[in-house]
Motif scaffolding. Structure first.
Motif, PDB file in Angstrom:
ATOM      1  N   UNK A 147      48.898  76.001  60.336  1.00 32.57           N
ATOM      2  CA  UNK A 147      50.160  76.521  60.860  1.00 32.57           C
ATOM      3  C   UNK A 147      51.091  75.345  61.187  1.00 32.57           C
ATOM      4  N   UNK A 148      52.321  75.414  60.706  1.00 33.28           N
ATOM      5  CA  UNK A 148      53.280  74.340  60.939  1.00 33.28           C
ATOM      6  C   UNK A 148      53.141  73.167  59.992  1.00 33.28           C
ATOM      7  N   UNK A 149      52.298  73.282  58.986  1.00 30.28           N
ATOM      8  CA  UNK A 149      52.100  72.198  58.024  1.00 30.28           C
ATOM      9  C   UNK A 149      53.376  71.927  57.229  1.00 30.28           C
ATOM     10  N   UNK A 156      38.900  71.012  58.521  1.00 27.84           N
ATOM     11  CA  UNK A 156      40.269  71.546  58.525  1.00 27.84           C
ATOM     12  C   UNK A 156      40.777  71.707  59.956  1.00 27.84           C
ATOM     13  N   UNK A 157      39.951  72.261  60.828  1.00 32.82           N
ATOM     14  CA  UNK A 157      40.329  72.456  62.227  1.00 32.82           C
ATOM     15  C   UNK A 157      40.587  71.129  62.931  1.00 32.82           C
ATOM     16  N   UNK A 158      39.819  70.101  62.557  1.00 31.13           N
ATOM     17  CA  UNK A 158      39.966  68.787  63.197  1.00 31.13           C
ATOM     18  C   UNK A 158      41.059  67.933  62.573  1.00 31.13           C
ATOM     19  N   UNK A 159      41.741  68.476  61.572  1.00 39.49           N
ATOM     20  CA  UNK A 159      42.841  67.756  60.943  1.00 39.49           C
ATOM     21  C   UNK A 159      42.400  66.654  59.999  1.00 39.49           C
ATOM     22  N   UNK A 160      41.125  66.681  59.580  1.00 34.73           N
ATOM     23  CA  UNK A 160      40.624  65.659  58.666  1.00 34.73           C
ATOM     24  C   UNK A 160      41.022  65.936  57.219  1.00 34.73           C
ATOM     25  N   UNK A 173      44.071  68.196  54.711  1.00 31.11           N
ATOM     26  CA  UNK A 173      45.409  68.796  54.762  1.00 31.11           C
ATOM     27  C   UNK A 173      45.427  70.237  54.252  1.00 31.11           C
ATOM     28  N   UNK A 174      44.457  70.578  53.422  1.00 32.92           N
ATOM     29  CA  UNK A 174      44.392  71.928  52.859  1.00 32.92           C
ATOM     30  C   UNK A 174      42.939  72.264  52.550  1.00 32.92           C
ATOM     31  N   UNK A 175      42.654  73.548  52.501  1.00 32.87           N
ATOM     32  CA  UNK A 175      41.294  74.010  52.233  1.00 32.87           C
ATOM     33  C   UNK A 175      41.359  75.123  51.193  1.00 32.87           C
ATOM     34  N   UNK A 176      40.519  75.021  50.166  1.00 29.46           N
ATOM     35  CA  UNK A 176      40.449  76.043  49.132  1.00 29.46           C
ATOM     36  C   UNK A 176      39.130  76.785  49.324  1.00 29.46           C
ATOM     37  N   UNK A 177      39.200  78.095  49.510  1.00 24.85           N
ATOM     38  CA  UNK A 177      37.994  78.833  49.874  1.00 24.85           C
ATOM     39  C   UNK A 177      38.166  80.306  49.531  1.00 24.85           C
ATOM     40  N   UNK A 178      37.129  81.100  49.794  1.00 22.78           N
ATOM     41  CA  UNK A 178      37.130  82.525  49.476  1.00 22.78           C
ATOM     42  C   UNK A 178      36.799  83.326  50.736  1.00 22.78           C
ATOM     43  N   UNK A 179      37.055  84.629  50.674  1.00 18.71           N
ATOM     44  CA  UNK A 179      36.748  85.519  51.794  1.00 18.71           C
ATOM     45  C   UNK A 179      35.246  85.650  52.012  1.00 18.71           C
ATOM     46  N   UNK A 180      34.801  85.846  53.265  1.00 19.87           N
ATOM     47  CA  UNK A 180      35.607  86.044  54.474  1.00 19.87           C
ATOM     48  C   UNK A 180      35.982  84.746  55.189  1.00 19.87           C
ATOM     49  N   UNK A 231      42.456  82.392  58.623  1.00 22.95           N
ATOM     50  CA  UNK A 231      43.798  82.942  58.864  1.00 22.95           C
ATOM     51  C   UNK A 231      43.895  83.557  60.253  1.00 22.95           C
ATOM     52  N   UNK A 232      42.914  84.381  60.605  1.00 18.58           N
ATOM     53  CA  UNK A 232      42.982  85.131  61.863  1.00 18.58           C
ATOM     54  C   UNK A 232      42.681  84.261  63.075  1.00 18.58           C
ATOM     55  N   UNK A 233      41.675  83.437  62.984  1.00 17.49           N
ATOM     56  CA  UNK A 233      41.232  82.683  64.161  1.00 17.49           C
ATOM     57  C   UNK A 233      41.891  81.320  64.328  1.00 17.49           C
ATOM     58  N   UNK A 234      42.558  80.863  63.275  1.00 19.13           N
ATOM     59  CA  UNK A 234      43.202  79.559  63.364  1.00 19.13           C
ATOM     60  C   UNK A 234      44.695  79.624  63.077  1.00 19.13           C
ATOM     61  N   UNK A 235      45.146  80.813  62.656  1.00 16.71           N
ATOM     62  CA  UNK A 235      46.563  80.967  62.328  1.00 16.71           C
ATOM     63  C   UNK A 235      46.961  80.229  61.071  1.00 16.71           C
ATOM     64  N   UNK A 236      45.990  79.951  60.189  1.00 17.72           N
ATOM     65  CA  UNK A 236      46.287  79.216  58.958  1.00 17.72           C
ATOM     66  C   UNK A 236      47.153  80.050  58.024  1.00 17.72           C
ATOM     67  N   UNK A 237      47.894  79.359  57.188  1.00 19.01           N
ATOM     68  CA  UNK A 237      48.792  80.017  56.241  1.00 19.01           C
ATOM     69  C   UNK A 237      48.174  79.972  54.845  1.00 19.01           C
ATOM     70  N   UNK A 238      48.216  81.099  54.151  1.00 19.79           N
ATOM     71  CA  UNK A 238      47.722  81.164  52.774  1.00 19.79           C
ATOM     72  C   UNK A 238      48.860  80.704  51.851  1.00 19.79           C
ATOM     73  N   UNK A 239      48.735  79.476  51.374  1.00 21.58           N
ATOM     74  CA  UNK A 239      49.783  78.906  50.520  1.00 21.58           C
ATOM     75  C   UNK A 239      49.912  79.714  49.234  1.00 21.58           C
ATOM     76  N   UNK A 240      48.808  79.954  48.580  1.00 18.53           N
ATOM     77  CA  UNK A 240      48.758  80.849  47.418  1.00 18.53           C
ATOM     78  C   UNK A 240      47.388  81.526  47.406  1.00 18.53           C
TER      79      UNK A 240
END
Length: 316
Positions: free
Chosen positions: A124-126, A179-183, A185-192, A198-207
């Protein structure tokens, strides 16, 4: 006398071997065959296992179901290769590695596309607002996974190459911590894992994966088992389809089933199940083409050692 004694001993030994056989005796004294199924907690087979309908269906066929849990697809495929299991489900990339290693298996069916839950996350805010902004950034993903393929295709879509980022090879759990520790810049992953971040960290889905990957499940079987047990494989696939229909029509119950199994909060599971469709598709030319493109990409990147024709292991 010596020959008679030898024969007598042979009969006794043979009888002992039969009595110690790993076959399972049923209540009426007959024997049951076993189908050994490999599953992962985050996959459609856990739904089938929990509902228990396959056991009921196969009992009339004289088959018992043995469930074997795996943490990741590559380990499941290796168990199939070692003849430790007969059938399993994995993502779209482990079968490609297995084929490149000459493993004896067949892909007997595919799952529905679940591209909406696969994607590239930024904090969030990246300052990363587009794919082009990934240039020079640290991006985490699991090496050789569907996420690996997704980041490659996403970069290429905007004229960037794999060398334009700094790849950080991490499993989803470790990637989340980094990702949470800022080490990274982006994370590529799958659900859940996507929905939870997204829900617990407020991350934004770039694509998400739309236009880059279908991120299907694949159902695979030991080659010999598939050849000798077509009818049993068909029954398993039919029951997967039925459990998938149940999952698609009972989201509330599904969320309550999966949350404690996967150990992720219900809100994240709910987001994940609402943006996918469970089901089974027969192997067709479109699916073969999708897999071939992944295989060709991984060969080009020297991730697999040789060029392969995926159609050779796909049962259409």
């Amino acid at each position: 006398m010596t020959k008679k004694l030898a024969f007598f001993l042979l009969v006794i030994i043979t009888g002992l071997m039969i009595s110690c056989s790993p076959q399972n005796s049923s209540t009426d004294g007959s024997t049951e065959d076993v189908i050994r199924i490999g599953y992962q907690k985050n996959g459609p087979l856990i739904i089938l296992k929990t509902l228990g309908t396959l056991e009921e269906r196969l009992e009339s066929e004289g088959y018992k179901v043995e469930w074997n849990e795996f943490q990741a697809g590559p380990a499941l495929v290796e168990a199939l290769n070692a003849d430790s299991i007969d059938f399993g489900r994995t993502g779209n990339t482990p079968p490609i590695f297995a084929q490149a290693a000459n493993a004896p298996f067949l892909t007997v069916a595919a799952g529905k596309s679940k591209f909406e839950g696969s994607g590239i996350l930024v904090a969030e805010g990246s300052s990363i607002l587009s794919l082009e902004d990934l240039k020079g950034k640290k991006v985490s993903f699991s090496k050789g996974s569907s996420s690996h393929y997704l980041i490659v295709k996403a970069l290429e879509s905007v004229g960037l190459t794999y060398s334009d980022i700094t790849p950080v090879y991490l499993s989803p759990g470790d990637a989340r911590i980094a990702f949470e520790q800022g080490q990274t810049d982006a994370m590529v992953v799958w659900d859940p894992f996507t929905s939870s971040t997204q829900i617990n960290m407020g991350a934004k889905l770039l694509i998400d994966g739309e236009g880059y990957t279908t991120d299907r499940d694949f159902f695979i079987a030991n080659k010999e088992f598939a050849k000798e047990n077509h009818e049993i494989i068909d029954i398993v696939l039919e029951e997967i389809e039925k459990s998938s229909d149940w999952a698609n029509n009972n989201h509330g119950e599904l969320v309550k089933m999966l949350a404690p199994i996967i150990d992720i909060d219900e809100a994240s599971i709910e987001m994940a199940v609402k943006r996918r469709v469970y089901g089974v598709d027969s192997i067709n030319d479109e699916i073969i083409k999708e897999q071939q493109e992944i295989a060709d990409t991984f060969y080009r990147l020297d991730i697999i050692p040789k060029k392969i024709n995926v159609k050779e292991v796909m049962d259409d």
